[in-house]
Design an enzyme around this catalytic site. Structure first.
Site, PDB file in Angstrom:
ATOM      1  N   HIS A 215       0.802  -1.230   0.000  1.00  0.00           N
ATOM      2  CA  HIS A 215       0.000   0.000   0.000  1.00  0.00           C
ATOM      3  C   HIS A 215       0.830   1.273   0.000  1.00  0.00           C
ATOM      4  O   HIS A 215       0.268   2.366  -0.160  1.00  0.00           O
ATOM      5  CB  HIS A 215      -0.947   0.038   1.211  1.00  0.00           C
ATOM      6  CG  HIS A 215      -0.240   0.301   2.507  1.00  0.00           C
ATOM      7  ND1 HIS A 215       0.366  -0.684   3.231  1.00  0.00           N
ATOM      8  CD2 HIS A 215      -0.023   1.458   3.200  1.00  0.00           C
ATOM      9  CE1 HIS A 215       0.909  -0.168   4.310  1.00  0.00           C
ATOM     10  NE2 HIS A 215       0.701   1.133   4.327  1.00  0.00           N
TER      11      HIS A 215
HETATM   12  C1  UD1 Z   1      -1.700   6.121   5.211  1.00  0.00           C
HETATM   13  C2  UD1 Z   1      -0.350   6.644   5.700  1.00  0.00           C
HETATM   14  C3  UD1 Z   1       0.697   5.548   5.602  1.00  0.00           C
HETATM   15  C4  UD1 Z   1       0.238   4.296   6.346  1.00  0.00           C
HETATM   16  C5  UD1 Z   1      -1.153   3.892   5.866  1.00  0.00           C
HETATM   17  C6  UD1 Z   1      -1.667   2.764   6.721  1.00  0.00           C
HETATM   18  C7  UD1 Z   1      -0.004   9.023   5.233  1.00  0.00           C
HETATM   19  C8  UD1 Z   1       0.723  10.004   4.415  1.00  0.00           C
HETATM   20  N1  UD1 Z   1       0.106   7.751   4.863  1.00  0.00           N
HETATM   21  O1  UD1 Z   1      -1.556   5.779   3.854  1.00  0.00           O
HETATM   22  O2  UD1 Z   1       1.902   5.995   6.203  1.00  0.00           O
HETATM   23  O3  UD1 Z   1       1.144   3.273   6.081  1.00  0.00           O
HETATM   24  O4  UD1 Z   1      -2.074   4.991   5.982  1.00  0.00           O
HETATM   25  O5  UD1 Z   1      -2.603   1.976   6.088  1.00  0.00           O
HETATM   26  O6  UD1 Z   1      -0.666   9.395   6.177  1.00  0.00           O
HETATM   27  N2  UD1 Z   1      -9.000   4.961   1.181  1.00  0.00           N
HETATM   28  C9  UD1 Z   1     -10.255   4.411   1.161  1.00  0.00           C
HETATM   29  N3  UD1 Z   1     -10.826   4.088   2.365  1.00  0.00           N
HETATM   30  C10 UD1 Z   1     -10.222   4.294   3.561  1.00  0.00           C
HETATM   31  C11 UD1 Z   1      -8.941   4.858   3.555  1.00  0.00           C
HETATM   32  C12 UD1 Z   1      -8.337   5.190   2.364  1.00  0.00           C
HETATM   33  O7  UD1 Z   1     -10.853   4.215   0.118  1.00  0.00           O
HETATM   34  O8  UD1 Z   1     -10.810   3.956   4.604  1.00  0.00           O
HETATM   35  C13 UD1 Z   1      -8.362   5.295  -0.114  1.00  0.00           C
HETATM   36  C14 UD1 Z   1      -8.748   6.705  -0.608  1.00  0.00           C
HETATM   37  O9  UD1 Z   1      -8.821   6.659  -1.994  1.00  0.00           O
HETATM   38  C15 UD1 Z   1      -7.546   7.505  -0.179  1.00  0.00           C
HETATM   39  C16 UD1 Z   1      -6.403   6.507  -0.383  1.00  0.00           C
HETATM   40  O10 UD1 Z   1      -6.944   5.259   0.014  1.00  0.00           O
HETATM   41  O11 UD1 Z   1      -7.387   8.663  -0.942  1.00  0.00           O
HETATM   42  C17 UD1 Z   1      -5.166   6.800   0.419  1.00  0.00           C
HETATM   43  O12 UD1 Z   1      -5.510   6.973   1.795  1.00  0.00           O
HETATM   44  P1  UD1 Z   1      -4.587   7.887   2.733  1.00  0.00           P
HETATM   45  O13 UD1 Z   1      -5.137   7.860   4.088  1.00  0.00           O
HETATM   46  O14 UD1 Z   1      -4.321   9.190   2.097  1.00  0.00           O
HETATM   47  O15 UD1 Z   1      -3.194   7.143   2.689  1.00  0.00           O
HETATM   48  P2  UD1 Z   1      -2.810   5.622   2.914  1.00  0.00           P
HETATM   49  O16 UD1 Z   1      -2.290   5.089   1.636  1.00  0.00           O
HETATM   50  O17 UD1 Z   1      -3.916   4.903   3.571  1.00  0.00           O
HETATM   51  N1  UDP Z   2      -3.573  -4.823   9.326  1.00  0.00           N
HETATM   52  C1  UDP Z   2      -4.842  -5.356   9.525  1.00  0.00           C
HETATM   53  N2  UDP Z   2      -5.555  -5.770   8.427  1.00  0.00           N
HETATM   54  C2  UDP Z   2      -5.050  -5.683   7.157  1.00  0.00           C
HETATM   55  C3  UDP Z   2      -3.748  -5.156   6.982  1.00  0.00           C
HETATM   56  C4  UDP Z   2      -3.046  -4.715   8.087  1.00  0.00           C
HETATM   57  O1  UDP Z   2      -5.309  -5.472  10.652  1.00  0.00           O
HETATM   58  O2  UDP Z   2      -5.760  -6.068   6.212  1.00  0.00           O
HETATM   59  C5  UDP Z   2      -2.817  -4.350  10.512  1.00  0.00           C
HETATM   60  C6  UDP Z   2      -1.469  -4.988  10.672  1.00  0.00           C
HETATM   61  O3  UDP Z   2      -1.586  -6.228  11.358  1.00  0.00           O
HETATM   62  C7  UDP Z   2      -0.722  -3.930  11.467  1.00  0.00           C
HETATM   63  C8  UDP Z   2      -1.275  -2.648  10.926  1.00  0.00           C
HETATM   64  O4  UDP Z   2      -2.549  -2.971  10.341  1.00  0.00           O
HETATM   65  O5  UDP Z   2      -1.023  -4.033  12.839  1.00  0.00           O
HETATM   66  C9  UDP Z   2      -0.335  -2.112   9.882  1.00  0.00           C
HETATM   67  O6  UDP Z   2      -0.967  -1.168   9.118  1.00  0.00           O
HETATM   68  P1  UDP Z   2      -0.539  -0.815   7.629  1.00  0.00           P
HETATM   69  O7  UDP Z   2       0.227  -1.919   7.025  1.00  0.00           O
HETATM   70  O8  UDP Z   2      -1.771  -0.364   6.940  1.00  0.00           O
HETATM   71  O9  UDP Z   2       0.357   0.491   7.853  1.00  0.00           O
HETATM   72  P2  UDP Z   2       1.893   0.750   8.158  1.00  0.00           P
HETATM   73  O10 UDP Z   2       2.288  -0.071   9.319  1.00  0.00           O
HETATM   74  O11 UDP Z   2       2.658   0.448   6.917  1.00  0.00           O
HETATM   75  O12 UDP Z   2       1.938   2.216   8.431  1.00  0.00           O
END
Ligand code: UD1
Ligand code: UDP
Length: 363
Positions: A215
Site C-alpha cells: 500500500h
Molecule cells: C496512510 C499513511 C501511511 C500508512 C497507511 C496505513 C499518510 C501520508 N500515509 O496511507 O503511512 O502506512 O495509511 O494503512 O498518512 N482509502 C479508502 N478508504 C479508507 C482509507 C483510504 O478508500 O478507509 C483510499 C482513498 O482513496 C484515499 C487513499 O486510500 O485517498 C489513500 O488513503 P490515505 O489515508 O491518504 O493514505 P494511505 O495510503 O492509507
Molecule cells: N492490518 C490489519 N488488516 C489488514 C492489513 C493490516 O489489521 O488487512 C494491521 C497490521 O496487522 C498492522 C497494521 O494494520 O497491525 C499495519 O498497518 P498498515 O500496514 O496499513 O500500515 P503501516 O504499518 O505500513 O503504516
C-alpha cells in the site's frame, strides 16, 4: 486528575497502537491521566477503521473529524484546522500522536503552534528517504515534540544524530529540551496482548500461504514499480498468496488493469485478529508495510520487504527481513530462497511500553 491528554489517531496502524495505551489508561484510572480520543477520519471504511474499535475494544473516539481522502496538503490542512479548534476548546495539558501519518503531522503542528507539548510515540524512526510522506511527517513531528518515546535503540541513535537528546531528570522537558526515552515498541505489546485473546480461525487452505500486503505510496503511485511487483508475484506460481488489499491499492490496480494469477487470493482488508491469525499461520510475509514487517518477526516468520530502505533495520541485520525494493528478480529470488534465522533476539523492549510511557509522563 493530574493530566489531560488529547490523542490524535486516524489511520489503521494508529488504531492498533492506541488500543494498547488507551486500554492501559482506562484500566488504570488511578494513574490520573484522562484521555480525549480524536479520530481525524483519515481511514473511514468500516474494515479500515470501525472493525479495530470493535474488535480491540478501543474506546469510541470522543470526536471524529471525518477528514479522509484528498491530497496530502488538503487533508493535512483540514485536519490542522479541525484539531486546532478542538485544542482551543478542550485545553489539554498535552497532545499525543503515534507514528508518521498525515494525522500525526496535523496534530503535531496544531499543538505546537498553541504551545501545547507534543508526545510522540514511535519517535526516532528514519528511512533516510525524504521523498516518503512518512519520513517528512516523522521528522517534523520529532523536532517539534517534547516527549519522544522510541521503539528501538536505533531510533534513539537517529535522534541523537539530529541533535535530539534527553534533557536529563532534573530538567522539566520542553520542545527545546526534550525528554527522549527508549520505551520499546507499542505494536509488540499489542501483539502480545491480543494474540492471547485471538480466537479467529482461517481456512485450512490458507495455512502455509505467503501473506502479501502492498500500500505504500512509493509502490502504488509509481506504476513501473507496481507493475514490477505484480509481475514478480505472478511468476511465483508454485506459491499460494493471500492478499488483503488496501483500498488505495485496489483502486490503482483496477485503474491500470493490473491483475494477479489464480495463485493469489485477493481479499478485502481484514481485522486485526484475522491478520494476526494469518501472520501466525503463513509461510512468510511479503510486504511494504511498516508494522507488518515487525509483526512477521513477532510470529517468527521471515519477511521480505518490497522497499529500498526500512526504519526497522535491526530486522535486516538479524536476518529476519530482506529488502528487495520493487526489483522483480530480487523479489523472486528472496521468495524462492526464504530461510528462517535461528536466533530470535530481543529487539523491541519487554512489552510494557504503555506503562513506561505513563510512568515517564507522570514523573
Ligand atoms: C496512510 C499513511 C501511511 C500508512 C497507511 C496505513 C499518510 C501520508 N500515509 O496511507 O503511512 O502506512 O495509511 O494503512 O498518512 N482509502 C479508502 N478508504 C479508507 C482509507 C483510504 O478508500 O478507509 C483510499 C482513498 O482513496 C484515499 C487513499 O486510500 O485517498 C489513500 O488513503 P490515505 O489515508 O491518504 O493514505 P494511505 O495510503 O492509507
Ligand atoms: N492490518 C490489519 N488488516 C489488514 C492489513 C493490516 O489489521 O488487512 C494491521 C497490521 O496487522 C498492522 C497494521 O494494520 O497491525 C499495519 O498497518 P498498515 O500496514 O496499513 O500500515 P503501516 O504499518 O505500513 O503504516
Amino acid at each position: 486528575m493530574k493530566m489531560n491528554i488529547l490523542t490524535v489517531i486516524g489511520a489503521r496502524p494508529q488504531f492498533v497502537k492506541a488500543a494498547v495505551l488507551s486500554r492501559y489508561l482506562r484500566d488504570n484510572p488511578n494513574r490520573g491521566i484522562k484521555e480525549i480520543l480524536v479520530h481525524t477520519g483519515q481511514h473511514y471504511d468500516a474494515n479500515m477503521s470501525d472493525v479495530f474499535f470493535k474488535e480491540m475494544d478501543i474506546p469510541q473516539p470522543d470526536v471524529n473529524l471525518h477528514l479522509g481522502s484528498g491530497s496530502h496538503g488538503k487533508m493535512t490542512g483540514a485536519m490542522l484546522s479541525g484539531i486546532e479548534d478542538l485544542l482551543i476548546e478542550k485545553k489539554p495539558d498535552a497532545l499525543l500522536v503515534y507514528g508518521d501519518t498525515n494525522s500525526t503531522l496535523a496534530g503535531t503542528l496544531a499543538a505546537s503552534k498553541l504551545l501545547i507539548p507534543v508526545i510522540h510515540v514511535e519517535a526516532g524512526l528514519r528511512s533516510f528517504m525524504m521523498s516518503m510522506p512518512e519520513e517528512q511527517n516523522r521528522r517534523v513531528t520529532d523536532h517539534l515534540s517534547t516527549f519522544l518515546f522510541c521503539p528501538t535503540d536505533t531510533a534513539v541513535k537517529n535522534l541523537r544524530a539530529e541533535g535530539i537528546v534527553d534533557c536529563g531528570k532534573d530538567v522539566r522537558p520542553s520542545a527545546d529540551q526534550k525528554c527522549v526515552c527508549m520505551a520499546g515498541d507499542i505494536m509488540y505489546e499489542a501483539s502480545l496482548y491480543y494474540r492471547a485473546h485471538n480466537t479467529v480461525i482461517i481456512p485450512d487452505s490458507d495455512r502455509g500461504c505467503i501473506l502479501l500486503t502492498i500500500h505504500r505510496q512509493e509502490n502504488t503511485d509509481d506504476i513501473q514499480r507496481l507493475s514490477s511487483i505484480v509481475n514478480a508475484i505472478n511468476e511465483l506460481t508454485e506459491e499460494r498468496f493471500v492478499f488483503p488489499v488496501h483500498p488505495r491499492t485496489r483502486k490503482i490496480l483496477f485503474k491500470n488493469g493490473l491483475s494477479f494469477g489464480s495463485h493469489v487470493k485477493l481479499i478485502d482488508p481484514i481485522g486485526y485478529f484475522e491478520m494476526l491469525t494469518y501472520e501466525q499461520n503463513c509461510k512468510c510475509i511479503l510486504t511494504d508495510s511498516g508494522g507488518v514487517q515487525k509483526e512477521a518477526f513477532f510470529f517468527e516468520k521471515p519477511c521480505i520487504t518490497m522497499r529500498d530502505t526500512t526504519e526497522w533495520v535491526e530486522l535486516v541485520e538479524n536476518g529476519w527481513n530482506t529488502l528487495t525494493g520493487a526489483d522483480p528478480k530480487k523479489i523472486i529470488h528472496a521468495v524462492r530462497n526464504i530461510c528462517k534465522p535461528v536466533n530470535v533476539p530481543l529487539l523491541y523492549g519487554a512489552g510494557d511500553c504503555a506503562e513506561l510511557i505513563v510512568n515517564r509522563l507522570l514523573k
